[in-house]
Scaffold this active site. Structure first.
Site, mmCIF file in Angstrom:
data_model
loop_
_atom_site.group_PDB
_atom_site.id
_atom_site.type_symbol
_atom_site.label_atom_id
_atom_site.label_comp_id
_atom_site.label_asym_id
_atom_site.label_seq_id
_atom_site.Cartn_x
_atom_site.Cartn_y
_atom_site.Cartn_z
ATOM 1 N N CYS A 194 0.882 -1.167 0.000
ATOM 2 C CA CYS A 194 0.000 0.000 0.000
ATOM 3 C C CYS A 194 0.917 1.213 0.000
ATOM 4 C CB CYS A 194 -0.863 0.031 1.261
ATOM 5 S SG CYS A 194 -1.925 -1.383 1.420
ATOM 6 N N ARG A 202 2.096 0.984 -5.852
ATOM 7 C CA ARG A 202 2.164 0.080 -4.702
ATOM 8 C C ARG A 202 0.809 -0.546 -4.383
ATOM 9 N NH1 ARG A 202 6.632 0.807 -1.590
ATOM 10 N NH2 ARG A 202 5.543 -0.031 0.210
ATOM 11 N N TRP A 240 -3.826 -1.787 -1.367
ATOM 12 C CA TRP A 240 -3.852 -3.089 -2.028
ATOM 13 C C TRP A 240 -4.475 -4.025 -1.003
ATOM 14 C CZ3 TRP A 240 -1.991 -8.050 -1.219
ATOM 15 C CH2 TRP A 240 -2.069 -8.909 -2.325
ATOM 16 N N ASN A 293 0.022 0.101 6.359
ATOM 17 C CA ASN A 293 0.531 -0.805 5.322
ATOM 18 C C ASN A 293 1.111 -1.995 6.066
ATOM 19 O OD1 ASN A 293 1.657 -2.072 3.141
ATOM 20 N ND2 ASN A 293 3.417 -0.694 2.999
ATOM 21 N N GLY A 294 0.552 -3.182 5.841
ATOM 22 C CA GLY A 294 1.064 -4.369 6.532
ATOM 23 C C GLY A 294 -0.090 -5.271 6.925
ATOM 24 N N GLU A 305 9.895 -16.321 -17.161
ATOM 25 C CA GLU A 305 9.719 -14.869 -17.063
ATOM 26 C C GLU A 305 8.769 -14.371 -18.155
ATOM 27 O OE1 GLU A 305 10.158 -12.728 -14.966
ATOM 28 O OE2 GLU A 305 10.054 -10.825 -16.031
ATOM 29 N N LYS A 328 5.290 -12.385 -17.442
ATOM 30 C CA LYS A 328 4.967 -11.073 -18.026
ATOM 31 C C LYS A 328 3.604 -11.108 -18.694
ATOM 32 C CE LYS A 328 7.275 -8.735 -16.397
ATOM 33 N NZ LYS A 328 7.904 -9.584 -15.499
ATOM 34 N N GLU A 379 0.670 -11.566 -16.121
ATOM 35 C CA GLU A 379 0.424 -10.517 -15.124
ATOM 36 C C GLU A 379 -0.075 -9.211 -15.741
ATOM 37 O OE1 GLU A 379 3.692 -9.141 -12.702
ATOM 38 O OE2 GLU A 379 5.118 -9.368 -14.322
ATOM 39 N N HIS A 389 6.592 -34.590 -21.421
ATOM 40 C CA HIS A 389 6.187 -35.351 -20.221
ATOM 41 C C HIS A 389 4.901 -34.807 -19.622
ATOM 42 C CE1 HIS A 389 10.058 -37.356 -20.492
ATOM 43 N NE2 HIS A 389 10.564 -36.158 -20.761
ATOM 44 N N LYS A 400 3.507 -3.315 -6.751
ATOM 45 C CA LYS A 400 4.918 -3.330 -7.140
ATOM 46 C C LYS A 400 5.807 -3.935 -6.071
ATOM 47 C CE LYS A 400 8.367 -2.441 -9.828
ATOM 48 N NZ LYS A 400 8.529 -3.237 -11.065
HETATM 49 C C1 AGP Z 1 7.344 -9.085 -11.607
HETATM 50 O O1 AGP Z 1 6.888 -8.533 -12.835
HETATM 51 C C2 AGP Z 1 6.396 -8.832 -10.470
HETATM 52 N N1 AGP Z 1 6.103 -7.451 -10.332
HETATM 53 C C3 AGP Z 1 6.818 -9.522 -9.183
HETATM 54 O O2 AGP Z 1 6.946 -10.899 -9.448
HETATM 55 C C4 AGP Z 1 8.152 -9.042 -8.563
HETATM 56 O O3 AGP Z 1 9.227 -9.418 -9.364
HETATM 57 C C5 AGP Z 1 8.309 -9.718 -7.189
HETATM 58 O O4 AGP Z 1 7.234 -9.285 -6.387
HETATM 59 C C6 AGP Z 1 9.640 -9.410 -6.510
HETATM 60 O O5 AGP Z 1 9.736 -8.031 -6.290
HETATM 61 P P1 AGP Z 1 11.171 -7.433 -5.813
HETATM 62 O O6 AGP Z 1 12.135 -7.700 -6.924
HETATM 63 O O7 AGP Z 1 10.917 -5.989 -5.584
HETATM 64 O O8 AGP Z 1 11.566 -8.163 -4.561
#
Ligand code: AGP
Length: 615
Positions: free
Chosen positions: A2, A27, A74, A100-101, A489, A493, A496, A512, A610
């Protein structure tokens, strides 16, 4: 997870808080809210939706104030509703709080507060904090205490289990903000006769040039001209004030249509920044300051354990291939969230390396702390100077990629992989790698920014392919060796930011099981740049073709594949040591253009944030 901002000063607080929130929307952006104080009058406005929804709501009833707090959420506990948005107000109406938490013992606290006559309006865990503070203010602090507000917050937090970054205001103290942190980042910005509170420096919106990083279990009393910090045990803290290295040009889109697009096209520069000052052509090796380990200590390392989450975890997998291939050091890679609880048997001469763009991911931070509790040397590769992970590791390497605002990580990934290649080179040349082999890799690394720039020229071609494939609902991403992590990866991408189901798999493993998914409705993206196994990847392509599966090949050898695939993204030929940096870029662009074709919000994908600072 957040975003929090707070302001106390001589100016109208509302526009400053809103501007800061907009910079922190990456965030979390389910809902947003603000609490303002003008003397003992408190105004609270909070709405489901983005910060601009809150802003237009605020415009309907302007409220002049010199102090306030605000929040962009969030959701963890409680649905996305106006009522569950922050700030939360104590049932006596005297306090407002943003959090936040996660409060792990919130049910117990809620029952206690209810037993003391406090009532609740939301389904959130955060609301228990503001009523607990109100209780301690009313019943557990001396009314004549000069810092009564700070003391009430401190006494309340003693009973809280879990993580918090909070900012609290009170009608009884219209010139004070109390801020506290445990596990969720919180900073205090110092301006001219004004102070700001934020989850990260962007939340200051350029109004502070100096910053105080709150540490865990520290509580701050903030006024427009001063800041006092105590620990949860009531010990006065002599805190350090640091200057902010503003790189504001990273805070704007610079003419691109989204932060994600800007950050994809920034990669030649971000890779250059990762390399700058870290290459020695004369010695044919890397120059890595900040590891805080002597060559002798590094030579004694006989195993490396990487921990991270998400995209950073994929970078760890690439690092595993690179370090084992070049430095011949055994490498293990663990999800940080798993490492914390698995109690993995770890060799005594193990170096633990964590990778985190934000430097605040709680799972990665706790894996770092667990490693330090076990007495291991730790290094951190992060993109956020002054972040908690960078401050708590024994040494590390900054990425200098510039602020990555897009929630989907792009330039941070290629920057992490570049730094891992530098580390592999450094460790290898300290062991058995020859001068000439080192020289070859040094030259390759120096050429990486240009190679990525050339790859970005493929964007129009990739955009065409993306338009053609945007209608599909399922994808397989396949790769081998150092490109298996790229397959993971690329799949991440796509899923997400376009919400299309995609999974990454080792190409040979497809036979497999996953091959059952192959059909005209499930295209495959194959990474094929490893010279030694082109023929194997060609076989995999033909197995898919035989089942009428469509194939996009990302390859530097189009001649071999052109007859067996439907679309080819032909990469520039580069040294093997940097192929995985170059090959990552088309998959980013493919995901980006598919998501744009589908009208998705690429910078703020649904359900994501993020920095994941809650478990
Ligand atoms: C990747 O596109 C995502 N946003 C997410 O998987 C991110 O890489 C992960 O949360 C780790 O974040 P960080 O590198 O800030 O620790």
């Amino acid at each position: 997870m957040c975003g929090i901002t707070g302001y106390v000063g001589c100016r109208d607080a509302s526009p400053i808080l809103i501007e800061g929130l907009k910079k922190l929307e990456y965030r979390g952006y389910d809902s947003a809210g603000i609490a303002l104080l003008n003397g003992s009058d408190m105004e609270v406005v909070k709405k489901k939706g983005r910060v601009n929804v809150l802003e237009s709501e605020l415009g309907k009833h302007p409220f002049c104030a010199r102090l306030g707090i605000s929040h962009t959420r969030w959701a963890t506990h409680g649905a996305v509703t106006d009522q569950n948005a922050h700030p939360h107000v104590s049932s006596d109406g005297n306090f407002a709080l943003v959090h936040n938490g996660i409060v792990e013992n919130y049910e117990d606290i809620k029952k206690f507060c209810q037993s003391q006559g406090y009532t609740f309006k939301s389904q959130t865990d955060s609301e228990v904090l503001v009523n607990l503070i109100a209780y301690h203010y009313e019943k557990r602090t001396d009314p004549n205490l000069p810092n009564r507000f700070l003391e009430a917050v401190r006494k309340a937090l003693v009973h809280v289990e879990g993580t918090y970054g909070i900012a609290v205001i009170s009608r009884f103290h219209p010139d004070q903000i109390v801020a506290a942190r445990k596990g969720s980042p919180l900073l205090i910005g110092i301006g001219n006769s004004e102070r700001l509170v934020a989850s990260d420096v962007l939340g200051f919106a350029g109004r502070a040039n100096n910053v105080i990083y709150l540490e865990d279990e520290q509580i701050a009393l903030v006024t427009k001209d001063n800041c006092d910090i105590v620990t949860i045990c009531n010990k006065q803290i002599d805190f350090e004030v640091k200057s902010i290295d503003w790189d504001l040009e990273n805070a704007d889109m610079c003419g691109f249509s989204s932060y994600m697009e800007k950050e994809i096209f920034e990669q030649p520069k971000s890779i250059e920044n990762a390399i700058r000052g870290r290459i020695s052509s004369d010695a044919s090796t890397a120059v890595l300051s900040g590891l805080n380990m002597t060559p002798t200590e590094l030579r004694q390392i006989d195993r490396i354990l990487f921990c991270a989450c998400g995209t950073a975890w994929h970078a760890c997998l690439v690092a595993e291939y690179l370090i084992e291939k070049y430095a011949r050091i055994p490498v293990d890679v663990e999800y940080a969230s798993e490492f914390r609880y698995r109690n993995i048997p770890v060799h005594k001469n193990t170096l633990v390396i964590v990778i985190s763009q934000s430097g605040e991911t709680i799972d990665t931070l706790e894996a770092l702390r667990e490693s330090k509790r076990k007495g291991f040397r730790t290094l951190a590769i992060t993109n956020s100077v002054g972040s908690t992970i960078s401050r708590e590791s024994d040494g590390g390497l900054y990425q200098y990629a510039g602020k990555e605002v897009g929630v989907a990580s792009t330039k941070a990934f290629t920057s992490q992989v570049t730094i891992c290649l530098l580390l592999a080179l450094y460790l290898a040349r300290m062991r058995d790698m020859s001068f000439s082999d080192g020289k070859r890799i040094v030259e390759a690394i120096k050429s990486a920014p240009e190679a990525v720039a050339k790859t970005l020229e493929l964007a129009p071609r990739i955009k065409e392919i993306a338009k053609k494939y945007a209608k599909y609902k399922d994808f397989l991403f396949l790769g081998r060796l150092c490109e298996f992590p790229l397959a993971l990866e690329g799949a991440l991408k796509l899923k997400e930011i376009s919400y299309i189901h995609a999974e990454g798999y080792p190409a040979a493993e497809m036979k497999h099981g996953p091959i059952a998914l192959v059909s005209p409705d499930c295209p495959s993206v194959i990474f094929a740049t490893s010279d030694e196994i082109y023929s194997k990847l060609l076989s995999n392509a033909q197995e898919i073709k035989a089942r009428n599966g469509k194939i996009i090949a990302i390859t530097d050898n189009p001649e071999i594949f052109s007859a067996s695939v439907d679309d080819i993204i032909a990469l520039p030929r580069v040294d093997a040591s940097i192929k995985h940096i170059v090959a990552a870029v088309p998959a980013q662009l493919f995901a980006y253009y598919v998501a744009r074709e589908l009208g998705c919000d690429v910078d703020k994908p649904r359900n994501l944030a993020k920095a994941v600072t809650v478990e």
